[in-house]
Design a protein around this motif. Structure first.
Motif, PDB file in Angstrom:
ATOM      1  N   THR A 138      -9.762 -12.452   5.256  1.00 53.52           N
ATOM      2  CA  THR A 138     -10.791 -11.870   4.389  1.00 53.52           C
ATOM      3  C   THR A 138     -10.711 -10.345   4.375  1.00 53.52           C
ATOM      4  O   THR A 138     -11.291  -9.711   3.507  1.00 53.52           O
ATOM      5  CB  THR A 138     -12.201 -12.293   4.854  1.00 53.52           C
ATOM      6  N   ASN A 139     -10.019  -9.755   5.335  1.00 51.59           N
ATOM      7  CA  ASN A 139      -9.746  -8.317   5.361  1.00 51.59           C
ATOM      8  C   ASN A 139      -8.226  -8.147   5.422  1.00 51.59           C
ATOM      9  O   ASN A 139      -7.596  -8.664   6.353  1.00 51.59           O
ATOM     10  CB  ASN A 139     -10.350  -7.645   6.593  1.00 51.59           C
ATOM     11  N   PHE A 140      -7.652  -7.484   4.464  1.00 50.78           N
ATOM     12  CA  PHE A 140      -6.202  -7.303   4.459  1.00 50.78           C
ATOM     13  C   PHE A 140      -5.843  -6.103   3.598  1.00 50.78           C
ATOM     14  O   PHE A 140      -6.688  -5.550   2.890  1.00 50.78           O
ATOM     15  CB  PHE A 140      -5.499  -8.568   3.946  1.00 50.78           C
ATOM     16  N   TYR A 141      -4.593  -5.688   3.677  1.00 45.13           N
ATOM     17  CA  TYR A 141      -4.149  -4.599   2.808  1.00 45.13           C
ATOM     18  C   TYR A 141      -2.676  -4.774   2.512  1.00 45.13           C
ATOM     19  O   TYR A 141      -1.969  -5.543   3.170  1.00 45.13           O
ATOM     20  CB  TYR A 141      -4.404  -3.239   3.456  1.00 45.13           C
ATOM     21  N   PHE A 142      -2.215  -4.094   1.511  1.00 46.07           N
ATOM     22  CA  PHE A 142      -0.787  -3.983   1.260  1.00 46.07           C
ATOM     23  C   PHE A 142      -0.511  -2.583   0.722  1.00 46.07           C
ATOM     24  O   PHE A 142      -1.435  -1.868   0.313  1.00 46.07           O
ATOM     25  CB  PHE A 142      -0.284  -5.066   0.299  1.00 46.07           C
ATOM     26  N   GLU A 143       0.752  -2.219   0.697  1.00 42.00           N
ATOM     27  CA  GLU A 143       1.110  -0.865   0.268  1.00 42.00           C
ATOM     28  C   GLU A 143       2.132  -0.894  -0.863  1.00 42.00           C
ATOM     29  O   GLU A 143       2.973  -1.777  -0.939  1.00 42.00           O
ATOM     30  CB  GLU A 143       1.686  -0.069   1.448  1.00 42.00           C
ATOM     31  N   THR A 144       1.990   0.089  -1.704  1.00 42.59           N
ATOM     32  CA  THR A 144       3.024   0.410  -2.693  1.00 42.59           C
ATOM     33  C   THR A 144       3.629   1.738  -2.221  1.00 42.59           C
ATOM     34  O   THR A 144       3.203   2.255  -1.183  1.00 42.59           O
ATOM     35  CB  THR A 144       2.388   0.559  -4.081  1.00 42.59           C
ATOM     36  N   PRO A 145       4.595   2.303  -2.896  1.00 45.34           N
ATOM     37  CA  PRO A 145       5.203   3.550  -2.423  1.00 45.34           C
ATOM     38  C   PRO A 145       4.211   4.677  -2.102  1.00 45.34           C
ATOM     39  O   PRO A 145       4.406   5.412  -1.145  1.00 45.34           O
ATOM     40  CB  PRO A 145       6.141   3.934  -3.563  1.00 45.34           C
ATOM     41  N   THR A 146       3.122   4.796  -2.860  1.00 46.24           N
ATOM     42  CA  THR A 146       2.226   5.932  -2.596  1.00 46.24           C
ATOM     43  C   THR A 146       0.772   5.534  -2.345  1.00 46.24           C
ATOM     44  O   THR A 146      -0.069   6.414  -2.115  1.00 46.24           O
ATOM     45  CB  THR A 146       2.250   6.935  -3.768  1.00 46.24           C
ATOM     46  N   TYR A 147       0.475   4.252  -2.367  1.00 48.99           N
ATOM     47  CA  TYR A 147      -0.920   3.837  -2.178  1.00 48.99           C
ATOM     48  C   TYR A 147      -1.031   2.712  -1.156  1.00 48.99           C
ATOM     49  O   TYR A 147      -0.135   1.867  -1.027  1.00 48.99           O
ATOM     50  CB  TYR A 147      -1.538   3.358  -3.517  1.00 48.99           C
ATOM     51  N   ARG A 148      -2.161   2.715  -0.472  1.00 46.47           N
ATOM     52  CA  ARG A 148      -2.534   1.586   0.368  1.00 46.47           C
ATOM     53  C   ARG A 148      -3.772   0.960  -0.285  1.00 46.47           C
ATOM     54  O   ARG A 148      -4.801   1.631  -0.431  1.00 46.47           O
ATOM     55  CB  ARG A 148      -2.852   2.020   1.794  1.00 46.47           C
ATOM     56  N   PHE A 149      -3.641  -0.290  -0.684  1.00 45.46           N
ATOM     57  CA  PHE A 149      -4.755  -1.014  -1.288  1.00 45.46           C
ATOM     58  C   PHE A 149      -5.395  -1.881  -0.202  1.00 45.46           C
ATOM     59  O   PHE A 149      -4.742  -2.747   0.373  1.00 45.46           O
ATOM     60  CB  PHE A 149      -4.271  -1.899  -2.445  1.00 45.46           C
ATOM     61  N   ILE A 150      -6.670  -1.616   0.046  1.00 41.50           N
ATOM     62  CA  ILE A 150      -7.390  -2.339   1.095  1.00 41.50           C
ATOM     63  C   ILE A 150      -8.411  -3.270   0.445  1.00 41.50           C
ATOM     64  O   ILE A 150      -9.191  -2.853  -0.422  1.00 41.50           O
ATOM     65  CB  ILE A 150      -8.121  -1.358   2.030  1.00 41.50           C
ATOM     66  N   PHE A 151      -8.407  -4.520   0.888  1.00 41.44           N
ATOM     67  CA  PHE A 151      -9.372  -5.521   0.415  1.00 41.44           C
ATOM     68  C   PHE A 151     -10.294  -5.827   1.582  1.00 41.44           C
ATOM     69  O   PHE A 151      -9.845  -6.335   2.620  1.00 41.44           O
ATOM     70  CB  PHE A 151      -8.641  -6.779  -0.072  1.00 41.44           C
ATOM     71  N   PHE A 152     -11.572  -5.504   1.405  1.00 36.45           N
ATOM     72  CA  PHE A 152     -12.519  -5.498   2.516  1.00 36.45           C
ATOM     73  C   PHE A 152     -13.622  -6.537   2.307  1.00 36.45           C
ATOM     74  O   PHE A 152     -14.197  -6.642   1.209  1.00 36.45           O
ATOM     75  CB  PHE A 152     -13.132  -4.086   2.638  1.00 36.45           C
ATOM     76  N   ASN A 153     -13.922  -7.285   3.373  1.00 34.49           N
ATOM     77  CA  ASN A 153     -14.993  -8.290   3.346  1.00 34.49           C
ATOM     78  C   ASN A 153     -16.334  -7.602   3.598  1.00 34.49           C
ATOM     79  O   ASN A 153     -16.632  -7.177   4.715  1.00 34.49           O
ATOM     80  CB  ASN A 153     -14.718  -9.350   4.423  1.00 34.49           C
ATOM     81  N   SER A 154     -17.127  -7.457   2.550  1.00 32.60           N
ATOM     82  CA  SER A 154     -18.374  -6.709   2.642  1.00 32.60           C
ATOM     83  C   SER A 154     -19.581  -7.598   2.977  1.00 32.60           C
ATOM     84  O   SER A 154     -20.725  -7.150   2.913  1.00 32.60           O
ATOM     85  CB  SER A 154     -18.637  -5.982   1.320  1.00 32.60           C
ATOM     86  N   ASN A 155     -19.332  -8.854   3.370  1.00 31.81           N
ATOM     87  CA  ASN A 155     -20.432  -9.804   3.541  1.00 31.81           C
ATOM     88  C   ASN A 155     -20.956  -9.819   4.977  1.00 31.81           C
ATOM     89  O   ASN A 155     -20.722 -10.766   5.747  1.00 31.81           O
ATOM     90  CB  ASN A 155     -19.966 -11.198   3.124  1.00 31.81           C
ATOM     91  N   ASN A 156     -21.692  -8.765   5.336  1.00 30.24           N
ATOM     92  CA  ASN A 156     -22.218  -8.655   6.691  1.00 30.24           C
ATOM     93  C   ASN A 156     -23.255  -9.740   6.991  1.00 30.24           C
ATOM     94  O   ASN A 156     -23.363 -10.206   8.128  1.00 30.24           O
ATOM     95  CB  ASN A 156     -22.810  -7.269   6.915  1.00 30.24           C
TER      96      ASN A 156
END
Lengths: 268, 197
Positions: A138-156
């Protein structure tokens, strides 16, 4: 007698073929066998930024609006050169297994790599377990050459053990690239995020590497400057409402596909 | 999984047919009297599978009249391989009853059903206290819906089988709001085996 038996058996077979066998709406059993979809999508990414342009299709909050979702996905598939698709959650109403199955039935039509964050509605009941089974982390990220895209679980409130602000901070701190964060609920949600969580989130948003934060949840489009960071809220899927985000040369252009309105803003 | 269950149902139906046919050929007067008394018994014990009632359910069925029946059962389901329970209630109406020798077929039953989870941690009527309001979410603990089905009673063997197709209230809403949509996942088939006592 024989004809009656045969007729009755055929009748039963026809009836039994009418609908699948679902055990309970409360279980985590799904008819769809998709697994680890987010991780699989990462492995399908290719040549993002090869043309110095990142093109992202974003939709959110479809709930039970399957007609709207169907149409948005049809339009996304027709759009040229989309690098990946982000679904920002709330694709169910109550996190039931049959709602997940119904969403996946349409979601699987997307031809580009696609990522999904869990929405608050998707995480109630057995929904949290179902999400992890189908989409993976539910929390993960991946990268392209110049960006890090973060997918965050906001369901506290719904998935407290998977709500990790410290993970988000570490992932931002450790990045050597520009950062874009996607979540379901807005990171500035003053109802959900209080005290230390709010303070840490503020530190994250104001970090110089964080160029943009993107969320769904509130169903309406909204764009503002949050201490130099672009804060984008995407409209819910309805009447072909999805958003095309194009990132190029330190600038973001956002096109609302329902109205065709476009706004371009440079990153800080 | 879907195809396997259809095949199993086919085997079960044919086997039950064969058993009842053998019983019929060797019926004597005392058995005929027992059959007549059984036919009048409104009570049935049953087990069922799927149909939103649980991966398995055990319950009691009561026939008020040949047209009206009600089922009450406890079903089991699992989340992450931990078992939980649900209460199931169904009422069904059969306008037609076809009698063939010692068998009875209700080709079309229509009814209402409800399922209620006994897992109070995950499912609720009012949103838990951590939420700003009690109606932050719609209730999730109880779902109800409609069913259609068919029921065949092999009175000689005191057995009956039933097939029911069920759709939830949320499925009906989705059908109304999404015209021409394939909503197969909102519908479930269920099988039941009854014993008349």
């Amino acid at each position: 007698m024989k004809n009656f038996k045969l007729l009755f058996t055929i009748f039963l077979l026809c009836l039994a073929a009418c609908a699948p066998f679902v055990d309970s709406p409360f279980s985590d059993y799904t008819l769809r066998t998709d697994r680890n979809l987010n991780q699989k999508a990462i492995s399908k990414l290719s040549n993002v930024e090869a043309d110095n342009l990142i093109k992202i299709a974003i939709f959110t909050d479809s709930h039970q609006n399957y007609t709207g979702l169907d149409r948005a996905i049809y339009e996304i598939n027709k759009t040229a050169d989309v690098d990946f698709v982000a679904s920002l959650g709330d694709f169910t109403n109550s996190g039931y297994n049959y709602e997940y199955d119904q969403f996946l039935n349409i979601y699987s039509d997307l031809v580009r790599p696609r990522f999904t964050v869990v929405g608050n509605h998707d995480a109630i009941g057995a929904g949290g377990e179902i999400f992890k089974k189908i989409f993976g982390l539910t929390n993960f990220y991946f990268e392209t050459p110049t960006y890090r895209f973060i997918f965050f679980n906001s369901n506290n409130w719904e998935m407290p053990s998977d709500f990790k602000v410290s993970w988000l901070k570490n992932t931002v701190d450790q990045s050597t690239k520009n950062v874009i964060i996607m979540s379901h609920a807005p990171l500035r949600d003053t109802e959900r995020f209080l005290g230390n969580d709010a303070a840490t989130i503020n530190t994250i948003i104001t970090d110089s590497k964080v160029k943009m934060i993107i969320n769904g949840h509130n169903h309406v489009y909204h764009l503002l400057d949050d201490n130099g960071t672009l804060s984008l809220q995407v409209e819910r899927v309805e009447n072909n409402s999805w958003l095309l985000l194009e990132i190029q040369s330190g600038q973001a252009c956002m096109t609302q596909m329902r109205t065709k309105e476009q706004v371009c803003t440079p990153f800080k | 999984m879907y195809a396997v269950q259809i095949v199993l149902f086919f085997i079960l139906s044919f086997t039950t047919f064969s058993v009842s046919a053998q019983t019929e050929t060797s019926a004597v007067l005392s058995e005929a009297k027992e059959v007549a008394e059984t036919r009048n018994s409104p009570y049935r014990l049953f087990i069922s599978r799927s149909g939103f009632m649980g991966k398995g359910a055990l319950g009691l069925s009561y026939e008020f009249t040949p047209q009206h029946a009600a089922d009450l059962s406890v079903g089991i389901y699992d989340i992450h391989k931990v078992n939980y329970y649900q209460l199931n209630l169904a009422y069904r109406y059969a306008h037609w009853t076809l009698n063939y020798k010692e068998h009875q077929w209700r080709p079309l039953q229509v009814g209402l059903f409800g399922v209620h989870s006994l897992d109070y941690d995950r499912f609720f009527y009012n949103s838990p206290e951590r939420y700003p309001t009690k109606d932050y979410y719609e209730q999730t603990r109880f779902r109800y819906g409609f069913e259609v089905g068919s029921h065949f009673t092999f009175l000689c063997s005191k057995l009956a089988i039933g097939y029911h197709m069920r759709i939830f209230d949320t499925g009906v809403i989705a059908v109304v709001n999404n015209e021409n949509r394939d909503l197969q996942y909102y519908i479930s088939s269920g099988l039941s085996l009854y014993y008349i006592f």
